[in-house]
Structure formats: C-alpha cells, structure tokens
Scaffold this active site. Structure first.
Site, PDB file in Angstrom:
ATOM      1  N   ARG A 177       0.845  -1.193   0.000  1.00  0.00           N
ATOM      2  CA  ARG A 177       0.000   0.000   0.000  1.00  0.00           C
ATOM      3  C   ARG A 177       0.877   1.237   0.000  1.00  0.00           C
ATOM      4  O   ARG A 177       2.111   1.158   0.051  1.00  0.00           O
ATOM      5  CB  ARG A 177      -0.912   0.009   1.219  1.00  0.00           C
ATOM      6  CG  ARG A 177      -0.181   0.124   2.544  1.00  0.00           C
ATOM      7  CD  ARG A 177      -1.143   0.200   3.715  1.00  0.00           C
ATOM      8  NE  ARG A 177      -0.433   0.519   4.959  1.00  0.00           N
ATOM      9  CZ  ARG A 177      -1.048   0.792   6.096  1.00  0.00           C
ATOM     10  NH1 ARG A 177      -2.374   0.804   6.159  1.00  0.00           N
ATOM     11  NH2 ARG A 177      -0.354   1.087   7.191  1.00  0.00           N
ATOM     12  N   GLY A 178       0.250   2.403  -0.039  1.00  0.00           N
ATOM     13  CA  GLY A 178       0.967   3.670   0.071  1.00  0.00           C
ATOM     14  C   GLY A 178       2.006   3.873  -1.015  1.00  0.00           C
ATOM     15  O   GLY A 178       1.775   3.550  -2.191  1.00  0.00           O
ATOM     16  N   ASP A 192       6.039  -7.885   1.097  1.00  0.00           N
ATOM     17  CA  ASP A 192       5.383  -7.267   2.250  1.00  0.00           C
ATOM     18  C   ASP A 192       5.037  -8.367   3.245  1.00  0.00           C
ATOM     19  O   ASP A 192       5.114  -9.563   2.921  1.00  0.00           O
ATOM     20  CB  ASP A 192       4.111  -6.518   1.816  1.00  0.00           C
ATOM     21  CG  ASP A 192       3.821  -5.302   2.682  1.00  0.00           C
ATOM     22  OD1 ASP A 192       3.668  -5.476   3.915  1.00  0.00           O
ATOM     23  OD2 ASP A 192       3.753  -4.182   2.147  1.00  0.00           O
ATOM     24  N   VAL A 238      11.458  -7.838   6.443  1.00  0.00           N
ATOM     25  CA  VAL A 238      12.810  -7.339   6.192  1.00  0.00           C
ATOM     26  C   VAL A 238      13.682  -7.382   7.438  1.00  0.00           C
ATOM     27  O   VAL A 238      14.912  -7.277   7.337  1.00  0.00           O
ATOM     28  CB  VAL A 238      12.785  -5.906   5.614  1.00  0.00           C
ATOM     29  CG1 VAL A 238      11.981  -5.855   4.319  1.00  0.00           C
ATOM     30  CG2 VAL A 238      12.233  -4.902   6.628  1.00  0.00           C
ATOM     31  N   ASN A 278      11.699   0.230   0.394  1.00  0.00           N
ATOM     32  CA  ASN A 278      10.686   1.213   0.759  1.00  0.00           C
ATOM     33  C   ASN A 278      10.068   0.955   2.131  1.00  0.00           C
ATOM     34  O   ASN A 278       9.606   1.882   2.793  1.00  0.00           O
ATOM     35  CB  ASN A 278       9.587   1.209  -0.306  1.00  0.00           C
ATOM     36  CG  ASN A 278       8.338   1.938   0.135  1.00  0.00           C
ATOM     37  OD1 ASN A 278       8.289   3.168   0.166  1.00  0.00           O
ATOM     38  ND2 ASN A 278       7.307   1.178   0.494  1.00  0.00           N
ATOM     39  N   TYR A 292      13.183   6.982  14.203  1.00  0.00           N
ATOM     40  CA  TYR A 292      12.952   7.111  12.763  1.00  0.00           C
ATOM     41  C   TYR A 292      14.080   7.903  12.109  1.00  0.00           C
ATOM     42  O   TYR A 292      14.643   7.488  11.090  1.00  0.00           O
ATOM     43  CB  TYR A 292      11.607   7.787  12.507  1.00  0.00           C
ATOM     44  CG  TYR A 292      11.239   7.882  11.053  1.00  0.00           C
ATOM     45  CD1 TYR A 292      10.758   6.769  10.372  1.00  0.00           C
ATOM     46  CD2 TYR A 292      11.372   9.077  10.348  1.00  0.00           C
ATOM     47  CE1 TYR A 292      10.420   6.852   9.031  1.00  0.00           C
ATOM     48  CE2 TYR A 292      11.048   9.165   9.011  1.00  0.00           C
ATOM     49  CZ  TYR A 292      10.559   8.052   8.350  1.00  0.00           C
ATOM     50  OH  TYR A 292      10.235   8.136   7.011  1.00  0.00           O
ATOM     51  N   LYS A 334      16.797   6.516   9.313  1.00  0.00           N
ATOM     52  CA  LYS A 334      16.897   7.100   7.979  1.00  0.00           C
ATOM     53  C   LYS A 334      18.239   7.800   7.772  1.00  0.00           C
ATOM     54  O   LYS A 334      18.791   7.774   6.663  1.00  0.00           O
ATOM     55  CB  LYS A 334      15.744   8.081   7.749  1.00  0.00           C
ATOM     56  CG  LYS A 334      14.386   7.412   7.595  1.00  0.00           C
ATOM     57  CD  LYS A 334      14.332   6.508   6.371  1.00  0.00           C
ATOM     58  CE  LYS A 334      12.955   5.934   6.131  1.00  0.00           C
ATOM     59  NZ  LYS A 334      12.881   5.079   4.924  1.00  0.00           N
TER      60      LYS A 334
END
Length: 248
Positions: A21-22, A42, A69, A95, A160, A164
């Site tokens: 999704r997204g 996913d 993952v 992603n 987060y 990143k």
C-alpha cells in the site's frame, strides 16, 4: 515529473519492499507500467495479493513475496529461491518503513528496535543480498527510500530519524563502492518529504493534506532515477511538497 520519466524496464525484474500500500504500491504500479516484472514484498499478504491481482488484471507480471525485512535469514532465503528459479532481481527498491511517534522519555527498547531494524538493518540486509548478485551479473539498480528526517529531525522522531540518517550514510557508501566496483550498477537515495499515505494519515488523521504530496510524485522520481542513460547515475534526489517545512 510525469511525462519526463520514460524508463523502459521491459525484461527487468523489480522487488519493492513495503509494496502492499501507500508509496510502495505507487512504486510497484509505476514499475509495472514501465514494463518491469514486479515482486510485491510485504508482510501484509491480503493487501499485497490484492495489488498483484490488480496488476496482473492489467496485463502486467506481478507476484507476491512474503518478506519480513527484519529477518536476515528470511531475506536471504527469498533471494536464494529467486536465483534458483532463474528470476534474479535487477531493481531493488527498499521502501518498507515504520515509525513510533513518541517522546524519547516514553519509548521502549522494543519500539526502538522495531523501528531501527525495519528502517535501517532491513534495507541493509536486502542490499547485501542484492549487491553481491548484481556484481556477479555486472549490472542492476538499488533505490533506497529515505526521508527529510535523514537530514533534519524533529520531536517524537528519534528512532525514525536515526534509522533514515543511517540508511542515507549507507546508501552514499554503497554508491561509492558501485562507482568503483561495477559501473553497471546504479545506487540512488530518494529523500521524500511528507506524503498523503497511510504511513502518515493513520498516525496523524488531522494532518493538513495541502502540506503533503501524492506518493505518485515520489514514484515518478524513482522511475526517473531508473531512466538515466547508462553513462550516468543519480546518487540522490530530493522531492518534497512546496509547503513542507522540514527541508533543509
């Protein structure tokens, strides 16, 4: 970006994580539209299979790959199975991501581990499995989805931003090694600003949509990175909403 992205991906196989999704779904649709066979990776089997059914119904080649993952053994097994089936990955798009929006004072060790493992270690596991195989074949492209949090953080974003930021540094290193080791391999980091996706809207249902961009714009950016002629490579792109305050 729209018509500017003219990648011809016929004969290529792309694996997209968090593709159910997204943004992941938008990327999968763009890659399929450019002719790639898409592996929809996913942990959300129902949503991912629904996307595969949508794409195959449009005449595209799309298959669901169940993958967490965070599990390096499971990631390795997926790539081994694909190689043995004669379906190697030509394009990897990392992603998949999660977040826990809490002040550091209230975070738990499990929450920090889940965010950093998903957002940093997971993409690294996939890069390890993909890059060595691309080296052996002499080509391929890895796209890591980053965030404005890789450059500038804000409150309630500690794990987060850490994940990143680390992924951005890893992507830069991988880019340099690919330039040295195999000019047929492209490595691109996409720094994406806020998007109107469940990733944001489920946590912030009152978010101002005028401050967010469509995930399709970011998906077009991925396609553009893949469209650059072989003599060049895009190491990093930034795409943010006009009104986004978090860059630079």
């Amino acid at each position: 970006m729209g018509d500017a992205a003219q990648a011809d991906l016929r004969g290529k196989r792309a694996l997209v994580t968090g593709a159910a999704r997204g943004l992941g779904a938008s990327i999968a649709r763009r890659l399929a539209g450019a002719g790639a066979a898409v592996l929809v990776a996913d942990v959300r089997a129902d949503l991912a299979q629904g996307l595969c059914d949508e794409l195959t119904g449009q005449g595209h080649d799309a298959r669901f790959v169940e993958m967490d993952v965070r599990d390096p053994a499971a990631v390795a097994a997926v790539f081994t199975d694909l190689e043995e089936a004669g379906r190697p990955v030509d394009i990897l798009v990392n992603n998949a991501a999660v977040d826990v929006s809490k002040p550091i004072e209230h975070l738990t060790a499990d929450e920090v581990t889940r965010v950093v493992t998903t957002n940093l270690l997971g993409p690294m596991y996939l890069c390890l499995e993909t890059y060595r195989r691309m080296i052996a074949r002499g080509g391929g492209h890895i796209v890591n989805i980053l965030s404005t949090a890789a450059n500038r953080t804000w409150t309630e974003a500690g794990p987060y931003a850490a994940g990143k930021s680390g992924l951005r540094a890893f992507t830069h290193t991988l880019f340099q090694e690919a330039q040295r080791d195999c000019v047929g391999i492209g490595v691109t980091g996409i720094i994406a600003g806020g998007m109107a996706t469940p990733f944001i809207l489920e946590r912030f249902p009152d978010a101002d949509l005028s401050m967010l961009q469509s995930p399709d714009i970011v998906a077009d950016t991925v396609l553009y990175a893949l469209s650059v002629p072989a003599g060049s490579v895009i190491g990093e792109l930034v795409v943010v909403p006009r009104r986004e305050p978090s860059w630079p």
